[in-house]
Each structure stands twice: as structure tokens, then as C-alpha cells.
Design an enzyme around this catalytic site. Structure first.
Site, PDB file in Angstrom:
ATOM      1  N   GLY A  73       0.820  -1.213   0.000  1.00  0.00           N
ATOM      2  CA  GLY A  73       0.000   0.000   0.000  1.00  0.00           C
ATOM      3  C   GLY A  73       0.842   1.246   0.000  1.00  0.00           C
ATOM      4  N   THR A  75       2.673   4.382  -1.120  1.00  0.00           N
ATOM      5  CA  THR A  75       2.440   5.258  -2.274  1.00  0.00           C
ATOM      6  C   THR A  75       3.756   5.979  -2.630  1.00  0.00           C
ATOM      7  OG1 THR A  75       1.630   6.920  -0.717  1.00  0.00           O
ATOM      8  CG2 THR A  75      -0.016   5.599  -1.858  1.00  0.00           C
ATOM      9  N   ASN A 100      -5.197   2.603  -2.390  1.00  0.00           N
ATOM     10  CA  ASN A 100      -6.064   2.705  -1.212  1.00  0.00           C
ATOM     11  C   ASN A 100      -6.790   1.366  -1.019  1.00  0.00           C
ATOM     12  OD1 ASN A 100      -8.094   3.466   0.717  1.00  0.00           O
ATOM     13  ND2 ASN A 100      -7.581   5.586   0.197  1.00  0.00           N
ATOM     14  N   PHE A 101      -6.585   0.736   0.146  1.00  0.00           N
ATOM     15  CA  PHE A 101      -7.176  -0.586   0.401  1.00  0.00           C
ATOM     16  C   PHE A 101      -8.551  -0.507   1.049  1.00  0.00           C
ATOM     17  CE2 PHE A 101      -2.907  -2.068  -0.448  1.00  0.00           C
ATOM     18  CZ  PHE A 101      -3.150  -3.259  -1.105  1.00  0.00           C
ATOM     19  N   HIS A 133      -4.591  15.294   4.010  1.00  0.00           N
ATOM     20  CA  HIS A 133      -3.949  14.267   4.847  1.00  0.00           C
ATOM     21  C   HIS A 133      -3.178  14.921   5.988  1.00  0.00           C
ATOM     22  CE1 HIS A 133      -4.705  11.628   1.358  1.00  0.00           C
ATOM     23  NE2 HIS A 133      -4.641  10.630   2.243  1.00  0.00           N
ATOM     24  N   LYS A 137       2.633  13.063   6.133  1.00  0.00           N
ATOM     25  CA  LYS A 137       2.630  12.369   4.833  1.00  0.00           C
ATOM     26  C   LYS A 137       3.789  12.857   3.954  1.00  0.00           C
ATOM     27  CE  LYS A 137      -0.417  10.827   1.112  1.00  0.00           C
ATOM     28  NZ  LYS A 137       0.137   9.467   1.177  1.00  0.00           N
TER      29      LYS A 137
HETATM   30  N1  LIG Z   1      -2.809   2.016   0.212  1.00  0.00           N
HETATM   31  C1  LIG Z   1      -3.415   2.401   1.338  1.00  0.00           C
HETATM   32  O1  LIG Z   1      -4.561   2.015   1.619  1.00  0.00           O
HETATM   33  C2  LIG Z   1      -2.684   3.298   2.273  1.00  0.00           C
HETATM   34  C3  LIG Z   1      -1.405   3.650   1.991  1.00  0.00           C
HETATM   35  N2  LIG Z   1      -0.668   4.370   2.875  1.00  0.00           N
HETATM   36  C4  LIG Z   1       0.734   4.558   2.519  1.00  0.00           C
HETATM   37  O2  LIG Z   1       1.503   3.660   3.318  1.00  0.00           O
HETATM   38  C5  LIG Z   1       2.782   4.207   3.572  1.00  0.00           C
HETATM   39  C6  LIG Z   1       3.049   4.184   5.079  1.00  0.00           C
HETATM   40  O3  LIG Z   1       2.135   5.033   5.736  1.00  0.00           O
HETATM   41  P1  LIG Z   1       2.218   5.278   7.319  1.00  0.00           P
HETATM   42  O4  LIG Z   1       2.210   3.992   8.043  1.00  0.00           O
HETATM   43  O5  LIG Z   1       1.193   6.302   7.607  1.00  0.00           O
HETATM   44  O6  LIG Z   1       3.675   5.938   7.435  1.00  0.00           O
HETATM   45  P2  LIG Z   1       4.659   5.904   8.696  1.00  0.00           P
HETATM   46  O7  LIG Z   1       5.708   6.937   8.411  1.00  0.00           O
HETATM   47  O8  LIG Z   1       3.882   5.998   9.948  1.00  0.00           O
HETATM   48  O9  LIG Z   1       5.328   4.454   8.615  1.00  0.00           O
HETATM   49  C7  LIG Z   1       6.310   4.079   7.689  1.00  0.00           C
HETATM   50  C8  LIG Z   1       7.339   3.274   8.438  1.00  0.00           C
HETATM   51  O10 LIG Z   1       8.251   2.684   7.523  1.00  0.00           O
HETATM   52  C9  LIG Z   1       9.532   2.750   8.116  1.00  0.00           C
HETATM   53  N3  LIG Z   1      10.609   2.545   7.160  1.00  0.00           N
HETATM   54  C10 LIG Z   1      11.560   3.407   6.682  1.00  0.00           C
HETATM   55  N4  LIG Z   1      12.377   2.775   5.820  1.00  0.00           N
HETATM   56  C11 LIG Z   1      11.955   1.490   5.760  1.00  0.00           C
HETATM   57  C12 LIG Z   1      12.408   0.336   5.066  1.00  0.00           C
HETATM   58  N5  LIG Z   1      13.483   0.365   4.259  1.00  0.00           N
HETATM   59  N6  LIG Z   1      11.733  -0.813   5.227  1.00  0.00           N
HETATM   60  C13 LIG Z   1      10.671  -0.887   6.044  1.00  0.00           C
HETATM   61  N7  LIG Z   1      10.208   0.169   6.756  1.00  0.00           N
HETATM   62  C14 LIG Z   1      10.842   1.341   6.603  1.00  0.00           C
HETATM   63  C15 LIG Z   1       9.543   4.128   8.733  1.00  0.00           C
HETATM   64  O11 LIG Z   1      10.606   4.258   9.672  1.00  0.00           O
HETATM   65  P3  LIG Z   1      11.245   5.710   9.939  1.00  0.00           P
HETATM   66  O12 LIG Z   1      10.138   6.513  10.554  1.00  0.00           O
HETATM   67  O13 LIG Z   1      12.381   5.380  10.858  1.00  0.00           O
HETATM   68  O14 LIG Z   1      11.669   6.240   8.583  1.00  0.00           O
HETATM   69  C16 LIG Z   1       8.159   4.147   9.384  1.00  0.00           C
HETATM   70  O15 LIG Z   1       8.186   3.534  10.641  1.00  0.00           O
HETATM   71  C17 LIG Z   1       2.761   5.581   2.927  1.00  0.00           C
HETATM   72  O16 LIG Z   1       3.343   5.511   1.660  1.00  0.00           O
HETATM   73  C18 LIG Z   1       1.281   5.915   2.802  1.00  0.00           C
HETATM   74  O17 LIG Z   1       0.994   6.810   1.768  1.00  0.00           O
HETATM   75  C19 LIG Z   1      -1.187   4.781   4.066  1.00  0.00           C
HETATM   76  C20 LIG Z   1      -2.471   4.476   4.390  1.00  0.00           C
HETATM   77  C21 LIG Z   1      -3.331   3.717   3.521  1.00  0.00           C
HETATM   78  O1  LIG Z   2      -0.413   8.465   3.749  1.00  0.00           O
HETATM   79  C1  LIG Z   2      -1.581   8.195   4.116  1.00  0.00           C
HETATM   80  O2  LIG Z   2      -1.962   8.333   5.277  1.00  0.00           O
HETATM   81  C2  LIG Z   2      -2.507   7.674   3.102  1.00  0.00           C
HETATM   82  N1  LIG Z   2      -2.029   7.366   1.928  1.00  0.00           N
HETATM   83  C3  LIG Z   2      -2.718   6.781   0.842  1.00  0.00           C
HETATM   84  C4  LIG Z   2      -2.642   7.678  -0.370  1.00  0.00           C
HETATM   85  O3  LIG Z   2      -1.572   8.272  -0.614  1.00  0.00           O
HETATM   86  O4  LIG Z   2      -3.617   7.766  -1.106  1.00  0.00           O
HETATM   87  C5  LIG Z   2      -4.098   6.314   1.199  1.00  0.00           C
HETATM   88  C6  LIG Z   2      -4.813   7.079   2.266  1.00  0.00           C
HETATM   89  O5  LIG Z   2      -5.428   8.191   1.732  1.00  0.00           O
HETATM   90  C7  LIG Z   2      -3.921   7.421   3.452  1.00  0.00           C
END
Ligand SMILES: NC(=O)C1=CN([C@@H]2O[C@H](COP(=O)(O)OP(=O)(O)OC[C@H]3O[C@@H](n4cnc5c(N)ncnc54)[C@H](OP(=O)(O)O)[C@@H]3O)[C@@H](O)[C@H]2O)C=CC1
Ligand SMILES: O=C(O)C1=N[C@H](C(=O)O)C[C@H](O)C1
Length: 239
Positions: A73, A75, A100-101, A133, A137
Site C-alpha cells: 500500500g 504510495t 487505497n485498500f 492528509h 505524509k
Molecule cells: N494504500 C493504502 O490504503 C494506504 C497507503 N498508505 C501509505 O503507506 C505508507 C506508510 O504510511 P504510514 O504507516 O502512515 O507511514 P509511517 O511513516 O507511519 O510508517 C512508515 C514506516 O516505515 C519505516 N521505514 C523506513 N524505511 C523502511 C524500510 N526500508 N523498510 C521498512 N520500513 C521502513 C519508517 O521508519 P522511519 O520513521 O524510521 O523512517 C516508518 O516507521 C505511505 O506511503 C502511505 O501513503 C497509508 C495508508 C493507507
Molecule cells: O499516507 C496516508 O496516510 C494515506 N495514503 C494513501 C494515499 O496516498 O492515497 C491512502 C490514504 O489516503 C492514506
């Protein structure tokens, strides 16, 4: 299922909670940008990647090379999507990416396509997209906003692309706003001198994204190939 979480931030933690409630086990958590981690395919059924744009491609393809299917997921890395699909196919494993899941957003995507189809002949309306957002982000516009824009471009021959903020007349302007604690709000607006049509999806928490990712993992676990959320939803509505 034995799940490896690649990325253990806001989404990784939300996925852990829902996966455990559904009887799955988290066997690996990769929390940060570390060079090597132990991806033993005898201990892992599937990997779920919600990490950061610069890490996603490497995380995903490292799993494929071990024969581990991946739900991603993350992005902001999609320039490498075609290459990732190729590595998946070469290693005979399985992949689902979705911007987006959330099941609600996937219904919203269907609505967006239907509306775009209806609006394509109505030249008095301009179209724009807004996404809001949380301030942490990393990417803008959101992956979801890009999917919405691409769907409109596919349906409407008068629209030739999208731009963040300032767009040409034949492009969709996409506005990205960052506000404390907002999980994700997307609005598509058609505006004319006479009236305005808006469709809005508002996520109230990260639960919807996390549930969709776990449901996608359950769907993907024993499959081979490239799938989308459309396949997951078709399967869900059939059962
Ligand atoms: N498709 C969907 O439905 C959704 C997608 N997203 C996407 O998911 C992603 C994560 O979102 P979110 O959880 O909010 O972000 P966060 O920043 O909270 O989490 C990302 C985590 O990944 C860690 N990280 C950094 N480098 C690596 C690596 N090489 N391997 C594994 N982990 C690593 C980060 O660590 P550190 O902080 O130390 O860098 C951090 O803890 C984003 O791209 C977001 O846009 C989010 C929500 C829904
Ligand atoms: O980063 C987020 O939080 C989210 N990222 C996804 C996106 O880039 O569309 C999905 C969701 O909106 C939350």
C-alpha cells in the site's frame, strides 16, 4: 497466516491489530531503513509493505526473490511498478498493489468512474480533485488522488493529464492539503456557472485501510500472479 510487516509505522501497527484479531500471526516487523533482514520463506506466508516511497521497490522485490507474495500500500514509488510486476512474474509469486485498500474508497473509485463517464459530454463543467492528509505524509498528491485523476483521464477525452496545483485548461488540478491528524479525505468536484457536483470520501481512521490490506493478503496467500482490489472485491461479493 504468518505475516511479515515491512514498515511498522502508523499503518503497520493498525494492520497488526486487525491481523491478530482475524487469527493471523506477525512473524517479522521491519521498522526502519535497515540494509538486511531475515526473510525466511519457510516462516513467512505473505509480506505486507506499508513503508516509505524510497524503500518500497526494494522491500517488495526482495520478497519476490524469496518466493514470498506481497500486498503493498506504499504510495509514491509507482514509477517502478512495471519492474516490480516483472520480478514477481519471474519468481512465480503474487502481488497486489492498491493506492487505497479501504473498501469504501474502492466503492468511491467505482462511483468516480461512473460520474466521469456521465460528465464527459458536459463541456460547461470543469473538474478538480482535493486531498487532505496528516502533516507527516511524505508524498503529494496522495496515491488515491492520482488514481482518481487517472480514472477521469481514461473516461474523458477532453482531459489530458493532471497537475499538482496549477493546471493547464485540459488538465485536472489536484490540490494537496496537510492538516494535523487527518487520516485521508478525497473530493472530486465538477463546477459550472450554474451548479456544482461533489463526491467526497472521508476516512474516519486508518482501520478501513488496514482491514482492506489484511483481506487482500488473505485473498492473495495461495495465488500466483498480479491482482488488484477489483479482484479482491469480486471474490468478497461472490462469497
Ligand atoms: N494504500 C493504502 O490504503 C494506504 C497507503 N498508505 C501509505 O503507506 C505508507 C506508510 O504510511 P504510514 O504507516 O502512515 O507511514 P509511517 O511513516 O507511519 O510508517 C512508515 C514506516 O516505515 C519505516 N521505514 C523506513 N524505511 C523502511 C524500510 N526500508 N523498510 C521498512 N520500513 C521502513 C519508517 O521508519 P522511519 O520513521 O524510521 O523512517 C516508518 O516507521 C505511505 O506511503 C502511505 O501513503 C497509508 C495508508 C493507507
Ligand atoms: O499516507 C496516508 O496516510 C494515506 N495514503 C494513501 C494515499 O496516498 O492515497 C491512502 C490514504 O489516503 C492514506
Amino acid at each position: 497466516m504468518k505475516i511479515a510487516l515491512l514498515g511498522y509505522g502508523k499503518m503497520g501497527k493498525a494492520i497488526e491489530e486487525i491481523a491478530e484479531k482475524r487469527g493471523h500471526k506477525i512473524v517479522l516487523k521491519v521498522e526502519e531503513d535497515i540494509e538486511n533482514y531475515d526473510l525466511d520463506n519457510s516462516k513467512i506466508d505473505i509480506a505486507i509493505d506499508f513503508s516509505v516511497p524510497k524503500a518500497a521497490f526494494k522491500n517488495i522485490t526482495t520478497c519476490f526473490k524469496q518466493g514470498i507474495p506481497v500486498v503493498s500500500g506504499t504510495t509514491g514509488w509507482l514509477d517502478h511498478y512495471e519492474k516490480a510486476k516483472k520480478v514477481c512474474e519471474e519468481n512465480n509469486t503474487a502481488f497486489i498493489y492498491a493506492s487505497n485498500f479501504s473498501l469504501g474508497v474502492n466503492v468511491f473509485f467505482e462511483l468516480n468512474q461512473k460520474l466521469a463517464n456521465m460528465m464527459k459530454g458536459l463541456e460547461d463543467y470543469s473538474v478538480e480533485i482535493e486531498e487532505i492528509h496528516h502533516v507527516q505524509k511524505l508524498d503529494a498528491p496522495s496515491g488515491t488522488a492520482i488514481t482518481l485523476a487517472e480514472q477521469i483521464i481514461e473516461k474523458n477525452p477532453r482531459v489530458n493529464g493532471w497537475q499538482l496545483d496549477d493546471a493547464e485548461k485540459d488538465e485536472i488540478p489536484v490540490y494537496a492539503k496537510r492538516v494535523e491528524d487527518v487520516p485521508g479525505t478525497h473530493t472530486v468536484t465538477y463546477d459550472s456557472e450554474i451548479d456544482k457536483i461533489e463526491i467526497v470520501h472521508t476516512a474516519k481512521s486508518r482501520q478501513g485501510f488496514a482491514l482492506g490490506a489484511v483481506v487482500a493478503a488473505e485473498y492473495l496467500k495461495d495465488k500466483t500472479g498480479i491482482f488488484t482490489m477489483k479482484d479482491v472485491l469480486a471474490d468478497l461479493f461472490q462469497n
